[in-house]
Design a protein around this motif. Structure first.
Motif, mmCIF file in Angstrom:
data_model
loop_
_atom_site.group_PDB
_atom_site.id
_atom_site.type_symbol
_atom_site.label_atom_id
_atom_site.label_comp_id
_atom_site.label_asym_id
_atom_site.label_seq_id
_atom_site.Cartn_x
_atom_site.Cartn_y
_atom_site.Cartn_z
ATOM 1 N N MET A 53 0.795 -1.119 -0.082
ATOM 2 C CA MET A 53 0.008 0.082 0.024
ATOM 3 C C MET A 53 0.691 1.392 0.181
ATOM 4 S SD MET A 53 -3.067 -0.738 -0.330
ATOM 5 C CE MET A 53 -4.068 0.656 -0.125
ATOM 6 N N ILE A 54 2.295 1.165 0.262
ATOM 7 C CA ILE A 54 3.060 2.271 0.225
ATOM 8 C C ILE A 54 3.164 2.857 -1.295
ATOM 9 C CG2 ILE A 54 4.863 0.927 -0.305
ATOM 10 C CD1 ILE A 54 4.989 4.063 2.159
ATOM 11 N N THR A 55 2.705 2.049 -2.276
ATOM 12 C CA THR A 55 2.691 2.586 -3.546
ATOM 13 C C THR A 55 1.545 3.094 -3.917
ATOM 14 O OG1 THR A 55 2.128 0.284 -4.819
ATOM 15 C CG2 THR A 55 4.587 0.883 -4.153
ATOM 16 N N LEU A 90 15.107 4.470 -4.722
ATOM 17 C CA LEU A 90 13.752 3.804 -4.218
ATOM 18 C C LEU A 90 13.014 3.294 -5.226
ATOM 19 C CD1 LEU A 90 12.774 6.508 -1.679
ATOM 20 C CD2 LEU A 90 14.252 4.248 -1.170
ATOM 21 N N VAL A 91 12.883 1.879 -5.518
ATOM 22 C CA VAL A 91 11.972 1.479 -6.657
ATOM 23 C C VAL A 91 10.704 0.853 -6.143
ATOM 24 C CG1 VAL A 91 12.181 -0.363 -8.640
ATOM 25 C CG2 VAL A 91 14.099 0.392 -7.373
ATOM 26 N N PHE A 92 9.609 1.849 -6.553
ATOM 27 C CA PHE A 92 8.524 1.512 -6.038
ATOM 28 C C PHE A 92 7.689 0.552 -6.993
ATOM 29 C CE2 PHE A 92 9.306 5.346 -4.016
ATOM 30 C CZ PHE A 92 8.791 5.261 -2.659
ATOM 31 N N LEU A 93 7.220 -0.551 -6.625
ATOM 32 C CA LEU A 93 6.672 -1.517 -7.582
ATOM 33 C C LEU A 93 5.118 -1.332 -7.753
ATOM 34 C CD1 LEU A 93 8.459 -4.726 -5.753
ATOM 35 C CD2 LEU A 93 9.072 -3.389 -7.956
ATOM 36 N N PRO A 94 4.535 -1.531 -8.872
ATOM 37 C CA PRO A 94 3.185 -1.435 -9.067
ATOM 38 C C PRO A 94 2.316 -2.739 -8.621
ATOM 39 C CG PRO A 94 4.068 -2.416 -11.203
ATOM 40 C CD PRO A 94 5.244 -2.337 -10.000
ATOM 41 N N GLU A 112 2.543 6.862 -5.608
ATOM 42 C CA GLU A 112 1.765 6.250 -6.368
ATOM 43 C C GLU A 112 2.184 5.553 -7.639
ATOM 44 O OE1 GLU A 112 -2.126 7.845 -7.152
ATOM 45 O OE2 GLU A 112 -3.055 6.037 -7.785
ATOM 46 N N THR A 113 1.903 4.181 -7.733
ATOM 47 C CA THR A 113 2.457 3.517 -8.888
ATOM 48 C C THR A 113 1.467 3.026 -9.901
ATOM 49 O OG1 THR A 113 2.554 1.314 -7.982
ATOM 50 C CG2 THR A 113 4.786 2.857 -8.145
#
Lengths: 296, 296
Positions: B64-66, B101-105, B73-74
């Motif tokens: 939910m961080i993304t 920082l790599v935010f995943l969808p 938001e991803t």
């Protein structure tokens, strides 16, 4: 004259009748069985209708007042049950300074699952007389009752109303509901139609999350969530009733609050069924009960 | 070395990996996205894993961080989606003093109803590799995911867990549950069997009231209500899944808390299906993700 009291968990409702069944007056108070502490039922009765009690020949009591948590517990009449069966299982109490108190039984079924009603059965008898058909009493715990020739044959309690209220007030899908919103029958019908859409597998558990996901994908306005959820649940309930009664009557008799009955009417129409609303069903039942031979 | 973080609504879970994918350490704290105020995500990250962050080449963030309520938001990868599709839709942020920082969808479906997952998809990839089958992630909002050749093809959220909790804590049927009672698998199975009993019409809405009526008719001990309700709801959910996926695999992969997976296993057996529990599915997914060519 006689006095009849519908004493439910939530409310006290008294009807004063002439001997011939003419309604002379009524009083209502929010002093339900759940609000009476220390079993002070006699005190409440005297406070609310003490003046009427002094003038009548007997007092009928119906509803949760006759349950284990009420004043005098009456055994259930087991379905199939007629108004005569109800009359035959009353419990009469004599208290100084009061006319005889006639506690009416509820009705139970045991098969395929146990279920019970206390108070609703009178409204069903009042609404249906000696006819046959399917009756719904919409509420937090909606009762669906199959009646044949004036006898309650089968019934079941659907808890959709309470679950909908829980979902709206206290769940993930309810969180996005705005504090204030107007009723939207179109949103309600959208929920009903989704509940009935057999192109989607599963039933209500599979569909409820859409009240959130449609909002996140901006396909449902937050103001519509509440009506949409209500339609989804009432639509699902009607699907289940159709499943339970196999080929139910296409005509349903509704007994309950007008706004809620209106919603059920809309949802029933979507399912290809029509409905009529019964007014004053409780009054008619008390009139029939008093006039029935069982009481002479 | 690299660092991977599962940051859900309720919890923060960090995994430290060697470059070859060996797990070197992990830390967990109850500081979920919902507990972070004023968007102070960077502060929380530094407080919990600041020492690790200084040593790694990059940090993956999932869950939910993304989301819209998270840090970055991803956009969703739309199903069917593979791990490669996930990797292709990451959003990278550069912050002074931290590795990239790599935010995943997450993954979304739109048809027949919209639905979405954020974080669960990684566990599914980790558990399934390149194989095919049905995966369940039991919880308050259980996800059922159909996987084909390592791609998430379809999924749906079943809210049975949250509804069961609402019913237990706050409803008419929950009122009779004693404050303390031991688990009773037989009561659970009784509920599962009732949910599956097609001699009774309707589905869950028609059956829930039995958790009260059976108690009143002394056919269900109050200590059993909680397990009985749980069985009724999980049994109903599995029925709905079978309805949704028409002829689902007879074998289900479970990802989740051991006690809850155990309940699902029991209920699946009643439905003629077997199950296996996937351990450390999230870790396996991060390992696969880091090692996938998409990241070189």
């Amino acid at each position: 004259m006689f006095l009849a009291i519908e004493w439910t968990s939530a409310a006290f409702h008294a009807f004063l009748f002439a001997a011939d069944g003419t309604l002379l007056g009524q009083r209502q108070e929010a002093r339900g069985v759940n609000h009476i502490t220390d079993g002070a039922f006699e005190t409440a009765l005297r406070e609310i209708v003490g003046d009427w009690a002094a003038e009548v020949g007997r007092i009928y009591l119906s509803g949760m007042i006759t349950s284990r948590n009420g004043w005098v517990e009456t055994p259930y009449a087991q379905a199939p049950a007629s108004l005569t069966d109800i009359a035959a299982r009353t419990v009469v109490r004599h208290i100084d300074g009061l006319p005889p108190l006639v506690f009416l039984p509820g009705v139970s079924v045991r098969d395929p699952l146990p279920d019970m009603i206390r108070g609703e059965e009178l409204k069903v008898f009042g609404a249906m007389g000696q006819s046959s058909g399917l009756v719904a009493l919409p509420g937090a715990h909606t009762k669906w009752v199959a009646v044949k020739d004036g006898r309650i044959e089968q019934f079941a309690t659907y808890m959709s109303g309470e679950i909908t209220a829980l979902l709206k007030s206290n769940s993930l899908v309810g969180k996005l509901i705005p504090a204030q919103s107007a009723d939207n029958p179109e949103a309600f019908l959208r929920g009903v139609r989704l509940a009935r859409d057999r192109r989607i597998g599963g039933h209500i558990l599979r569909r409820i999350f859409s009240a959130r996901s449609l909002v996140l994908f901006e396909d449902l306005p937050p103001a519509d969530i509440s009506d949409y959820l209500s339609g989804l649940m009432i639509g699902a309930e009607i699907n289940e009733v159709i499943g339970e009664y196999n080929s139910p009557d296409k005509q349903v008799r509704l007994i309950g609050a007008p706004a809620l009955c209106q919603r059920y009417s809309l949802a029933l129409l979507e399912a290809g069924m029509t409905s009529t609303v019964a007014d004053n069903a409780g009054i008619a039942a008390f009139q029939a009960l008093r006039l029935s031979h069982a009481f002479y």
